[in-house]
Design a protein around this motif. Structure first.
Motif, PDB file in Angstrom:
ATOM      1  N   ASN A 180       0.828  -1.210   0.000  1.00  0.00           N
ATOM      2  CA  ASN A 180       0.000   0.000   0.000  1.00  0.00           C
ATOM      3  C   ASN A 180       0.862   1.259   0.000  1.00  0.00           C
ATOM      4  OD1 ASN A 180      -2.445  -1.364  -0.081  1.00  0.00           O
ATOM      5  ND2 ASN A 180      -2.658  -1.404   2.142  1.00  0.00           N
ATOM      6  N   THR A 181       1.920   1.257   0.790  1.00  0.00           N
ATOM      7  CA  THR A 181       2.830   2.400   0.828  1.00  0.00           C
ATOM      8  C   THR A 181       3.483   2.599  -0.535  1.00  0.00           C
ATOM      9  OG1 THR A 181       3.273   2.028   3.172  1.00  0.00           O
ATOM     10  CG2 THR A 181       4.884   3.347   1.958  1.00  0.00           C
ATOM     11  N   PHE A 182       3.927   1.511  -1.127  1.00  0.00           N
ATOM     12  CA  PHE A 182       4.576   1.588  -2.439  1.00  0.00           C
ATOM     13  C   PHE A 182       3.614   2.124  -3.495  1.00  0.00           C
ATOM     14  CE2 PHE A 182       6.133  -0.063  -6.467  1.00  0.00           C
ATOM     15  CZ  PHE A 182       7.474   0.267  -6.402  1.00  0.00           C
ATOM     16  N   LYS A 183       2.392   1.579  -3.511  1.00  0.00           N
ATOM     17  CA  LYS A 183       1.403   2.023  -4.493  1.00  0.00           C
ATOM     18  C   LYS A 183       1.031   3.491  -4.284  1.00  0.00           C
ATOM     19  CE  LYS A 183      -0.724  -2.447  -5.454  1.00  0.00           C
ATOM     20  NZ  LYS A 183      -1.956  -3.251  -5.356  1.00  0.00           N
ATOM     21  N   THR A 184       0.986   3.929  -3.034  1.00  0.00           N
ATOM     22  CA  THR A 184       0.699   5.337  -2.746  1.00  0.00           C
ATOM     23  C   THR A 184       1.787   6.238  -3.314  1.00  0.00           C
ATOM     24  OG1 THR A 184      -0.526   4.768  -0.745  1.00  0.00           O
ATOM     25  CG2 THR A 184       0.319   7.022  -0.900  1.00  0.00           C
ATOM     26  N   MET A 185       3.040   5.841  -3.132  1.00  0.00           N
ATOM     27  CA  MET A 185       4.141   6.640  -3.673  1.00  0.00           C
ATOM     28  C   MET A 185       4.096   6.683  -5.201  1.00  0.00           C
ATOM     29  SD  MET A 185       7.381   5.947  -1.107  1.00  0.00           S
ATOM     30  CE  MET A 185       7.691   4.338  -1.733  1.00  0.00           C
ATOM     31  N   VAL A 186       3.800   5.559  -5.823  1.00  0.00           N
ATOM     32  CA  VAL A 186       3.706   5.518  -7.281  1.00  0.00           C
ATOM     33  C   VAL A 186       2.557   6.409  -7.754  1.00  0.00           C
ATOM     34  CG1 VAL A 186       3.159   4.011  -9.252  1.00  0.00           C
ATOM     35  CG2 VAL A 186       4.796   3.259  -7.521  1.00  0.00           C
ATOM     36  N   SER A 187       1.443   6.386  -7.051  1.00  0.00           N
ATOM     37  CA  SER A 187       0.296   7.239  -7.408  1.00  0.00           C
ATOM     38  C   SER A 187       0.634   8.713  -7.258  1.00  0.00           C
ATOM     39  CB  SER A 187      -0.913   6.900  -6.540  1.00  0.00           C
ATOM     40  OG  SER A 187      -1.376   5.614  -6.819  1.00  0.00           O
ATOM     41  N   GLN A 188       1.357   9.051  -6.190  1.00  0.00           N
ATOM     42  CA  GLN A 188       1.749  10.444  -5.988  1.00  0.00           C
ATOM     43  C   GLN A 188       2.674  10.912  -7.104  1.00  0.00           C
ATOM     44  OE1 GLN A 188       3.367  10.262  -2.022  1.00  0.00           O
ATOM     45  NE2 GLN A 188       1.380  10.644  -1.061  1.00  0.00           N
ATOM     46  N   LEU A 189       3.588  10.052  -7.517  1.00  0.00           N
ATOM     47  CA  LEU A 189       4.476  10.402  -8.629  1.00  0.00           C
ATOM     48  C   LEU A 189       3.682  10.552  -9.921  1.00  0.00           C
ATOM     49  CD1 LEU A 189       7.492   8.073  -7.812  1.00  0.00           C
ATOM     50  CD2 LEU A 189       7.464  10.579  -7.705  1.00  0.00           C
ATOM     51  N   ALA A 190       2.722   9.665 -10.139  1.00  0.00           N
ATOM     52  CA  ALA A 190       1.900   9.742 -11.351  1.00  0.00           C
ATOM     53  C   ALA A 190       1.086  11.033 -11.372  1.00  0.00           C
ATOM     54  CB  ALA A 190       0.980   8.531 -11.433  1.00  0.00           C
ATOM     55  N   SER A 191       0.613  11.466 -10.205  1.00  0.00           N
ATOM     56  CA  SER A 191      -0.166  12.710 -10.154  1.00  0.00           C
ATOM     57  C   SER A 191       0.716  13.926 -10.432  1.00  0.00           C
ATOM     58  CB  SER A 191      -0.878  12.854  -8.812  1.00  0.00           C
ATOM     59  OG  SER A 191       0.039  13.067  -7.771  1.00  0.00           O
ATOM     60  N   ALA A 192       2.013  13.771 -10.286  1.00  0.00           N
ATOM     61  CA  ALA A 192       2.962  14.843 -10.617  1.00  0.00           C
ATOM     62  C   ALA A 192       3.526  14.641 -12.026  1.00  0.00           C
ATOM     63  CB  ALA A 192       4.092  14.869  -9.600  1.00  0.00           C
ATOM     64  N   ASP A 193       2.816  13.842 -12.821  1.00  0.00           N
ATOM     65  CA  ASP A 193       3.204  13.540 -14.204  1.00  0.00           C
ATOM     66  C   ASP A 193       4.553  12.846 -14.325  1.00  0.00           C
ATOM     67  OD1 ASP A 193       0.868  14.441 -15.393  1.00  0.00           O
ATOM     68  OD2 ASP A 193       1.599  16.509 -15.502  1.00  0.00           O
ATOM     69  N   ILE A 194       4.899  12.063 -13.319  1.00  0.00           N
ATOM     70  CA  ILE A 194       6.114  11.246 -13.374  1.00  0.00           C
ATOM     71  C   ILE A 194       5.664   9.799 -13.540  1.00  0.00           C
ATOM     72  CG2 ILE A 194       8.173  10.479 -12.148  1.00  0.00           C
ATOM     73  CD1 ILE A 194       8.049  13.155 -10.604  1.00  0.00           C
ATOM     74  N   LYS A 195       5.865   9.280 -14.713  1.00  0.00           N
ATOM     75  CA  LYS A 195       5.450   7.912 -15.021  1.00  0.00           C
ATOM     76  C   LYS A 195       6.618   6.962 -14.789  1.00  0.00           C
ATOM     77  CE  LYS A 195       1.494   9.362 -16.683  1.00  0.00           C
ATOM     78  NZ  LYS A 195       0.661   9.875 -15.645  1.00  0.00           N
ATOM     79  N   ILE A 196       6.343   5.884 -14.094  1.00  0.00           N
ATOM     80  CA  ILE A 196       7.358   4.869 -13.821  1.00  0.00           C
ATOM     81  C   ILE A 196       6.992   3.620 -14.624  1.00  0.00           C
ATOM     82  CG2 ILE A 196       8.470   3.458 -12.057  1.00  0.00           C
ATOM     83  CD1 ILE A 196       7.699   5.613 -10.038  1.00  0.00           C
ATOM     84  N   PRO A 197       7.888   3.175 -15.490  1.00  0.00           N
ATOM     85  CA  PRO A 197       7.607   1.954 -16.261  1.00  0.00           C
ATOM     86  C   PRO A 197       7.366   0.762 -15.325  1.00  0.00           C
ATOM     87  CG  PRO A 197       9.529   3.081 -17.131  1.00  0.00           C
ATOM     88  CD  PRO A 197       9.174   3.758 -15.848  1.00  0.00           C
ATOM     89  N   ASP A 198       6.533  -0.166 -15.784  1.00  0.00           N
ATOM     90  CA  ASP A 198       6.157  -1.332 -14.997  1.00  0.00           C
ATOM     91  C   ASP A 198       7.374  -2.094 -14.485  1.00  0.00           C
ATOM     92  OD1 ASP A 198       3.666  -2.301 -14.090  1.00  0.00           O
ATOM     93  OD2 ASP A 198       3.870  -4.094 -15.342  1.00  0.00           O
ATOM     94  N   GLU A 199       8.348  -2.303 -15.342  1.00  0.00           N
ATOM     95  CA  GLU A 199       9.535  -3.067 -14.937  1.00  0.00           C
ATOM     96  C   GLU A 199      10.316  -2.342 -13.839  1.00  0.00           C
ATOM     97  OE1 GLU A 199      13.370  -5.244 -16.936  1.00  0.00           O
ATOM     98  OE2 GLU A 199      11.516  -5.046 -18.094  1.00  0.00           O
ATOM     99  N   ASP A 200      10.387  -1.019 -13.909  1.00  0.00           N
ATOM    100  CA  ASP A 200      11.063  -0.245 -12.860  1.00  0.00           C
ATOM    101  C   ASP A 200      10.319  -0.335 -11.532  1.00  0.00           C
ATOM    102  OD1 ASP A 200      13.005   0.456 -14.678  1.00  0.00           O
ATOM    103  OD2 ASP A 200      12.273   2.502 -14.976  1.00  0.00           O
ATOM    104  N   LYS A 201       8.993  -0.329 -11.599  1.00  0.00           N
ATOM    105  CA  LYS A 201       8.204  -0.498 -10.374  1.00  0.00           C
ATOM    106  C   LYS A 201       8.495  -1.853  -9.748  1.00  0.00           C
ATOM    107  CE  LYS A 201       4.126   0.572 -12.178  1.00  0.00           C
ATOM    108  NZ  LYS A 201       2.685   0.828 -12.305  1.00  0.00           N
ATOM    109  N   CYS A 202       8.560  -2.885 -10.589  1.00  0.00           N
ATOM    110  CA  CYS A 202       8.846  -4.235 -10.092  1.00  0.00           C
ATOM    111  C   CYS A 202      10.207  -4.306  -9.412  1.00  0.00           C
ATOM    112  CB  CYS A 202       8.798  -5.240 -11.234  1.00  0.00           C
ATOM    113  SG  CYS A 202       7.177  -5.449 -11.977  1.00  0.00           S
ATOM    114  N   ILE A 203      11.200  -3.760 -10.079  1.00  0.00           N
ATOM    115  CA  ILE A 203      12.561  -3.803  -9.537  1.00  0.00           C
ATOM    116  C   ILE A 203      12.634  -3.047  -8.211  1.00  0.00           C
ATOM    117  CG2 ILE A 203      14.934  -3.011  -9.923  1.00  0.00           C
ATOM    118  CD1 ILE A 203      14.403  -3.619 -12.947  1.00  0.00           C
ATOM    119  N   ASN A 204      12.032  -1.867  -8.157  1.00  0.00           N
ATOM    120  CA  ASN A 204      12.051  -1.092  -6.909  1.00  0.00           C
ATOM    121  C   ASN A 204      11.316  -1.803  -5.789  1.00  0.00           C
ATOM    122  OD1 ASN A 204      13.544   1.410  -7.331  1.00  0.00           O
ATOM    123  ND2 ASN A 204      12.031   1.808  -8.925  1.00  0.00           N
TER     124      ASN A 204
END
Length: 82
Positions: free
Chosen positions: A6-30
């Protein structure tokens, strides 16, 4: 694990709302790199078997592993109390 996800998904959502897209593979690795050492065997298995990393598949594998650990703990506790 649920709290970590949940914490990880929240951070990814916050980045997405700031127009910072993280590729799926990078999310997996992180996500996999953020896990404690007790998850190393699963991380190694995922890394050695996957040609491409899919975030939903990684999350599913993590939650499945957590459920197995909880079931084993429950069964061990039941066996000790018999």
């Amino acid at each position: 694990m649920t709290k970590n996800l949940n914490t990880f998904k929240t951070m990814v959502s916050q980045l997405a709302s700031a127009d910072i897209k993280i590729p799926d593979e990078d999310k997996c690795i992180n996500l996999l790199c953020s896990l404690p050492d007790s998850w190393d065997s699963l991380v190694i298995a995922i890394g050695s078997n996957a040609t491409t990393l899919q975030f939903d598949e990684i999350v599913s594998a993590l939650l499945t592993k957590e459920m197995r650990w909880k079931n084993m703990e429950s069964q061990n506790g039941d066996a000790l109390s018999v």
